[in-house]
Scaffold this active site. Structure first.
Site, mmCIF file in Angstrom:
data_model
loop_
_atom_site.group_PDB
_atom_site.id
_atom_site.type_symbol
_atom_site.label_atom_id
_atom_site.label_comp_id
_atom_site.label_asym_id
_atom_site.label_seq_id
_atom_site.Cartn_x
_atom_site.Cartn_y
_atom_site.Cartn_z
ATOM 1 N N ASP A 146 0.826 -1.219 0.000
ATOM 2 C CA ASP A 146 0.000 0.000 0.000
ATOM 3 C C ASP A 146 0.857 1.265 0.000
ATOM 4 O OD1 ASP A 146 -2.286 -1.499 0.131
ATOM 5 O OD2 ASP A 146 -3.122 -0.455 1.856
ATOM 6 N N LEU A 162 -22.005 7.290 5.206
ATOM 7 C CA LEU A 162 -22.418 8.527 4.548
ATOM 8 C C LEU A 162 -23.866 8.492 4.074
ATOM 9 C CD1 LEU A 162 -20.387 11.004 3.029
ATOM 10 C CD2 LEU A 162 -21.924 10.119 1.311
#
Length: 400
Positions: free
Chosen positions: A147, A283
């Site tokens: 990553d 969200l």
């Protein structure tokens, strides 16, 4: 000739997999093994577009891989184990040691283990997957995809913290950045969509999911990113605070009697959208609540978008301009509202976007949301980290 590559993301009690046909980047099958090492482990695999789920005890990652390979044969996904020519493993932290993906050897395995102090929750789990595959498929290349690797091109002025320099030299304390595989994939895809060499583009990549990070990508290389030494830094996230004044940590400890570990837990798991709203880190929930008049949910959304907006301005300054803004990951790909809030007021930078195009791009759709005359292009690209992993297996596993 086509080759089958496995893209693997191993957790401490889980194993996510995708079998990809290369170089076509065609998904053959995917699945998930959960509750490894616990009673009633769950194995889910996609067969002809349908999910097939079984529950059985799976004692460790070696057994999990064995069951997965058996399932491939049982469902006629492969004829023979030798059909699989390489595996790619997501590894969270490569430190400064690994500026790119690498073929895994015993030495590399040892170095990933040594880097576990930088990612104590993830690297040891990633290693469990690596060891299981190396044991059961010993004759094919296994590649580690980090990553952090994509961000190793950052200059010192971007990655150094303004601390005594010996903390960096002695303990490796610096900005590393994360989501590198995603940022790399979408930046390459943006260049393809524009039909321009990536070397000629200044890209701001917004990977916005429950975890979120922004990257400044100049000529295909990351020159800055919002996450830091850990994935806690940067913008507001689902449950993570993002950047705060460091002096708040001893202040909160003094006021509440909590330990440093407890405060860190709050910053990682009880902050962000969840902490601000008091109701949810999702969200979609907050958008519904805001619509029904919940002021705190609206405030959480405003803070969330504002932090991303600020990074876009900052990174445009870092690159002396911007050619492309990319939105990706769960929220970036699907939230019309957040994209609109983030882009609001950026006309001074040459960003002119079309609300209608913005509304049409969700649920895995790819495309531009800028007006044709906009100097800065704005594009929504569904991320595909697994394809990026498979590409790196081909390259670093010597399969091209």
């Amino acid at each position: 000739m086509s080759k089958l590559i496995l893209a693997i993301n191993a957790g401490s009690s889980s194993l996510k997999f995708q079998l990809i046909r290369m170089p076509e980047e065609e998904l053959v099958t995917k699945g998930l093994i959960e509750r490894i090492g616990l009673k009633d482990s769950i194995f889910t695999i996609e067969v002809n577009g349908e999910k097939v789920k079984t529950v059985q005890d799976i004692k460790d990652h070696v057994e999990a891989v064995d069951i997965m390979l058996d399932a491939f044969k049982a469902h006629n996904i492969i004829n023979d184990i030798n059909d699989i020519v390489g595996t790619g493993h997501r590894v969270v932290h490569g430190g400064e040691k690994f500026p790119e993906s690498v073929a895994i050897t015993d030495e590399v395995e040892k170095e990933i283990e040594e880097l576990s102090e930088l990612a104590p929750l993830h690297n040891p789990a990633n290693l469990m997957g690596i060891r299981a595959f190396r044991k059961l498929l010993p004759n094919i290349p296994h590649v580690a995809i980090f990553d952090t690797a994509f961000h190793q091109t950052m200059p010192e002025k971007a990655y150094l913290y303004s601390l005594p320099y010996h903390y960096y030299k002695d303990y490796g304390i610096r900005k590393y950045g994360f989501h590198g595989t995603s940022h790399k994939f979408v930046s390459q895809r943006a260049a393809e969509m524009l039909d321009k060499p990536i070397e000629d583009l200044r890209i701001i990549s917004c990977h916005i999911g429950n975890g979120a990070s922004i990257a400044a990508i100049d000529g295909g290389k990351s020159i800055d990113t919002s996450m830091g030494f850990t994935p806690l830094a940067g913008v507001t996230m689902g449950t993570r605070s993002g950047n705060i004044d460091p002096a708040l940590i001893p202040f909160i400890m003094e006021k509440t009697g909590k330990t440093a570990e407890q405060v860190l837990e709050i910053l990682n798991k009880e902050s962000g959208l969840l902490g601000l709203s008091g109701t949810s880190s999702d969200l979609r929930d907050l958008s519904e609540e805001a619509e029904s008049g919940k002021a705190r949910s609206q405030m959480a959304l405003d803070v969330f978008a504002s932090k991303i907006h600020k990074y876009i301005g900052s990174y445009a300054a870092r690159m002396h301009g911007v050619d492309v803004i990319v939105f990706t990951a769960g929220i970036g790909e699907n939230s019309v509202e957040i994209r609109a809030k983030v882009l609001e007021g950026l006309e001074f930078m040459g960003v002119y976007w079309d609300p209608k195009k913005n509304e049409n791009l969700l649920r895995g759709k790819e495309g531009f949301i800028n007006y044709p005359h906009s100097p800065v292009k704005v594009v929504v690209i569904p991320t595909d980290e697994e394809s990026m992993i498979a590409r790196d297996v081909m390259t670093f596993g010597g399969l091209k």
